[in-house]
Motif scaffolding. Structure first.
Motif, PDB file in Angstrom:
ATOM      1  N   LYS A 294      -0.098   6.622  -9.240  1.00 43.70           N
ATOM      2  CA  LYS A 294      -1.675   6.860  -9.288  1.00 43.70           C
ATOM      3  C   LYS A 294      -2.527   5.784  -8.552  1.00 43.70           C
ATOM      4  CE  LYS A 294       0.067   9.562 -13.362  1.00 43.70           C
ATOM      5  NZ  LYS A 294      -0.771   9.937 -15.041  1.00 43.70           N
ATOM      6  N   PRO A 295      -3.360   6.641  -8.055  1.00 47.20           N
ATOM      7  CA  PRO A 295      -4.813   5.140  -8.288  1.00 47.20           C
ATOM      8  C   PRO A 295      -4.923   4.650  -9.035  1.00 47.20           C
ATOM      9  CG  PRO A 295      -4.913   7.164  -6.951  1.00 47.20           C
ATOM     10  CD  PRO A 295      -4.062   8.134  -8.446  1.00 47.20           C
ATOM     11  N   GLU A 296      -5.486   4.680 -10.535  1.00 50.84           N
ATOM     12  CA  GLU A 296      -5.994   3.915 -11.074  1.00 50.84           C
ATOM     13  C   GLU A 296      -4.503   2.713 -11.623  1.00 50.84           C
ATOM     14  OE1 GLU A 296      -5.292   7.177 -11.680  1.00 50.84           O
ATOM     15  OE2 GLU A 296      -4.613   8.022 -13.107  1.00 50.84           O
ATOM     16  N   ASP A 297      -3.341   2.933 -11.082  1.00 46.24           N
ATOM     17  CA  ASP A 297      -2.580   1.729 -10.732  1.00 46.24           C
ATOM     18  C   ASP A 297      -2.743   0.568 -10.007  1.00 46.24           C
ATOM     19  OD1 ASP A 297       0.101   4.434 -11.129  1.00 46.24           O
ATOM     20  OD2 ASP A 297      -0.983   3.318 -12.817  1.00 46.24           O
ATOM     21  N   THR A 298      -3.631   0.729  -9.017  1.00 47.40           N
ATOM     22  CA  THR A 298      -4.186  -0.612  -8.096  1.00 47.40           C
ATOM     23  C   THR A 298      -4.844  -1.632  -8.590  1.00 47.40           C
ATOM     24  OG1 THR A 298      -4.745   0.852  -6.261  1.00 47.40           O
ATOM     25  CG2 THR A 298      -5.859  -0.991  -6.544  1.00 47.40           C
ATOM     26  N   ALA A 299      -3.741  -2.978  -8.955  1.00 49.01           N
ATOM     27  CA  ALA A 299      -3.930  -4.162  -9.529  1.00 49.01           C
ATOM     28  C   ALA A 299      -3.309  -5.292  -9.050  1.00 49.01           C
ATOM     29  CB  ALA A 299      -3.706  -3.712 -10.814  1.00 49.01           C
ATOM     30  N   VAL A 300      -3.749  -6.506  -9.169  1.00 40.59           N
ATOM     31  CA  VAL A 300      -2.412  -7.463  -8.906  1.00 40.59           C
ATOM     32  C   VAL A 300      -1.466  -7.610  -9.855  1.00 40.59           C
ATOM     33  CG1 VAL A 300      -1.896  -9.340  -8.604  1.00 40.59           C
ATOM     34  CG2 VAL A 300      -4.361  -8.497  -7.706  1.00 40.59           C
ATOM     35  N   TYR A 301      -0.199  -7.439  -9.792  1.00 39.25           N
ATOM     36  CA  TYR A 301       0.746  -7.836 -10.808  1.00 39.25           C
ATOM     37  C   TYR A 301       1.036  -8.861 -10.824  1.00 39.25           C
ATOM     38  CZ  TYR A 301       0.980  -2.112 -10.777  1.00 39.25           C
ATOM     39  OH  TYR A 301      -0.259  -0.730 -11.560  1.00 39.25           O
ATOM     40  N   TYR A 302       1.343  -9.176 -11.952  1.00 39.45           N
ATOM     41  CA  TYR A 302       2.053 -10.440 -12.564  1.00 39.45           C
ATOM     42  C   TYR A 302       3.524 -10.176 -13.352  1.00 39.45           C
ATOM     43  CZ  TYR A 302      -3.081 -12.324 -11.185  1.00 39.45           C
ATOM     44  OH  TYR A 302      -3.959 -12.534 -10.783  1.00 39.45           O
TER      45      TYR A 302
ATOM     46  N   ARG B 264      -1.503  -6.581 -15.486  1.00 34.65           N
ATOM     47  CA  ARG B 264      -1.537  -5.913 -14.104  1.00 34.65           C
ATOM     48  C   ARG B 264      -3.292  -6.501 -14.341  1.00 34.65           C
ATOM     49  NH1 ARG B 264      -0.555   0.026 -14.136  1.00 34.65           N
ATOM     50  NH2 ARG B 264      -1.949   0.248 -15.579  1.00 34.65           N
ATOM     51  N   GLN B 265      -3.749  -6.397 -13.533  1.00 36.92           N
ATOM     52  CA  GLN B 265      -5.257  -7.430 -13.422  1.00 36.92           C
ATOM     53  C   GLN B 265      -6.084  -6.214 -12.193  1.00 36.92           C
ATOM     54  OE1 GLN B 265      -6.815 -10.962 -13.785  1.00 36.92           O
ATOM     55  NE2 GLN B 265      -8.625  -9.947 -15.070  1.00 36.92           N
TER      56      GLN B 265
ATOM     57  N   LEU C  41       0.722  -1.235  -0.179  1.00 35.60           N
ATOM     58  CA  LEU C  41       0.479  -0.386  -0.227  1.00 35.60           C
ATOM     59  C   LEU C  41       0.874   0.852  -0.119  1.00 35.60           C
ATOM     60  CD1 LEU C  41      -3.085   1.539   0.208  1.00 35.60           C
ATOM     61  CD2 LEU C  41      -2.323   1.031   2.893  1.00 35.60           C
ATOM     62  N   VAL C  42       0.759   2.359  -0.625  1.00 34.95           N
ATOM     63  CA  VAL C  42       1.122   3.689  -0.811  1.00 34.95           C
ATOM     64  C   VAL C  42       0.829   4.822  -1.686  1.00 34.95           C
ATOM     65  CG1 VAL C  42       1.767   2.703  -3.659  1.00 34.95           C
ATOM     66  CG2 VAL C  42       3.353   4.124  -1.651  1.00 34.95           C
ATOM     67  N   GLN C  43       0.946   5.597  -0.814  1.00 35.81           N
ATOM     68  CA  GLN C  43       0.057   6.581  -0.989  1.00 35.81           C
ATOM     69  C   GLN C  43      -0.207   7.444  -2.497  1.00 35.81           C
ATOM     70  OE1 GLN C  43       0.906   9.841   1.822  1.00 35.81           O
ATOM     71  NE2 GLN C  43      -0.936   9.600   3.179  1.00 35.81           N
ATOM     72  N   ALA C  44      -0.783   7.626  -3.685  1.00 29.12           N
ATOM     73  CA  ALA C  44      -0.450   8.665  -4.425  1.00 29.12           C
ATOM     74  C   ALA C  44       1.047   9.386  -4.653  1.00 29.12           C
ATOM     75  CB  ALA C  44      -1.461   9.167  -5.432  1.00 29.12           C
ATOM     76  N   GLY C  45       1.464   9.264  -5.574  1.00 25.41           N
ATOM     77  CA  GLY C  45       3.016  10.157  -5.695  1.00 25.41           C
ATOM     78  C   GLY C  45       3.888   8.971  -5.252  1.00 25.41           C
TER      79      GLY C  45
ATOM     80  N   VAL D 225      -0.733  -4.504  -5.593  1.00 25.72           N
ATOM     81  CA  VAL D 225      -0.387  -3.380  -5.078  1.00 25.72           C
ATOM     82  C   VAL D 225      -1.963  -2.564  -5.298  1.00 25.72           C
ATOM     83  CG1 VAL D 225       0.531  -1.250  -6.400  1.00 25.72           C
ATOM     84  CG2 VAL D 225       1.453  -3.206  -6.369  1.00 25.72           C
ATOM     85  N   THR D 226      -1.943  -1.147  -3.840  1.00 27.55           N
ATOM     86  CA  THR D 226      -2.639  -0.457  -3.855  1.00 27.55           C
ATOM     87  C   THR D 226      -2.429   1.082  -3.629  1.00 27.55           C
ATOM     88  OG1 THR D 226      -3.966  -1.674  -2.840  1.00 27.55           O
ATOM     89  CG2 THR D 226      -4.847  -0.496  -2.364  1.00 27.55           C
TER      90      THR D 226
END
Length: 122
Positions: free
Chosen positions: A87-95, A38-39, A11-15, A118-119
């Motif tokens: 960015k928040p839109e990068d939130t996904a499961v990364y494979y 990513r999904q 979990l990370v903040q935007a930026g 990744v959140t």
């Protein structure tokens, strides 16, 4: 057979930044190109970045260009995805996945890891 294990999600903040690792073992991992996909919930799996076995050719999705960097250390059988300016839109499961060419389509890849979450909070 190639076995892939992703790590580094969280979990990370935007930026903020995260570095994902993809550790490979088994049948000569250095002979394979590696891609990151990513999904996000409710969405299809999408290409993020790939690197050929020599590291000479690298590809990025337009959405991550200039923010993400893929690299590999063949001596460690590890591929990295450095993610900056998240960015928040990068939130996904990364494979991570291993395949012969490093193409942008998931069907090109023969082996897949289990994924790492990744959140990115706003």
């Amino acid at each position: 057979q190639v076995h892939l294990v992703e790590s580094g999600g969280g979990l990370v903040q935007a930026g903020g930044s995260l570095r994902l690792s993809c550790a490979a073992s088994g049948r000569t991992p250095s002979l394979y190109s590696v891609g990151w996909f990513r999904q996000a919930p409710g969405k299809e799996r999408e290409f993020v970045a790939s690197i050929t076995r020599s590291g000479r050719n690298i590809y990025y999705a337009d959405s991550v260009k200039g923010r993400f960097t893929i690299s590999r250390e063949n001596i460690k059988n590890t591929v990295y995805l450095q993610m900056n300016s998240l960015k928040p839109e990068d939130t996904a499961v990364y494979y991570c996945a291993a395949g012969p060419t490093g193409d942008v389509v998931s069907s090109d890849y023969d082996y897949w890891g289990q994924g790492t979450q990744v959140t990115v909070s706003s």
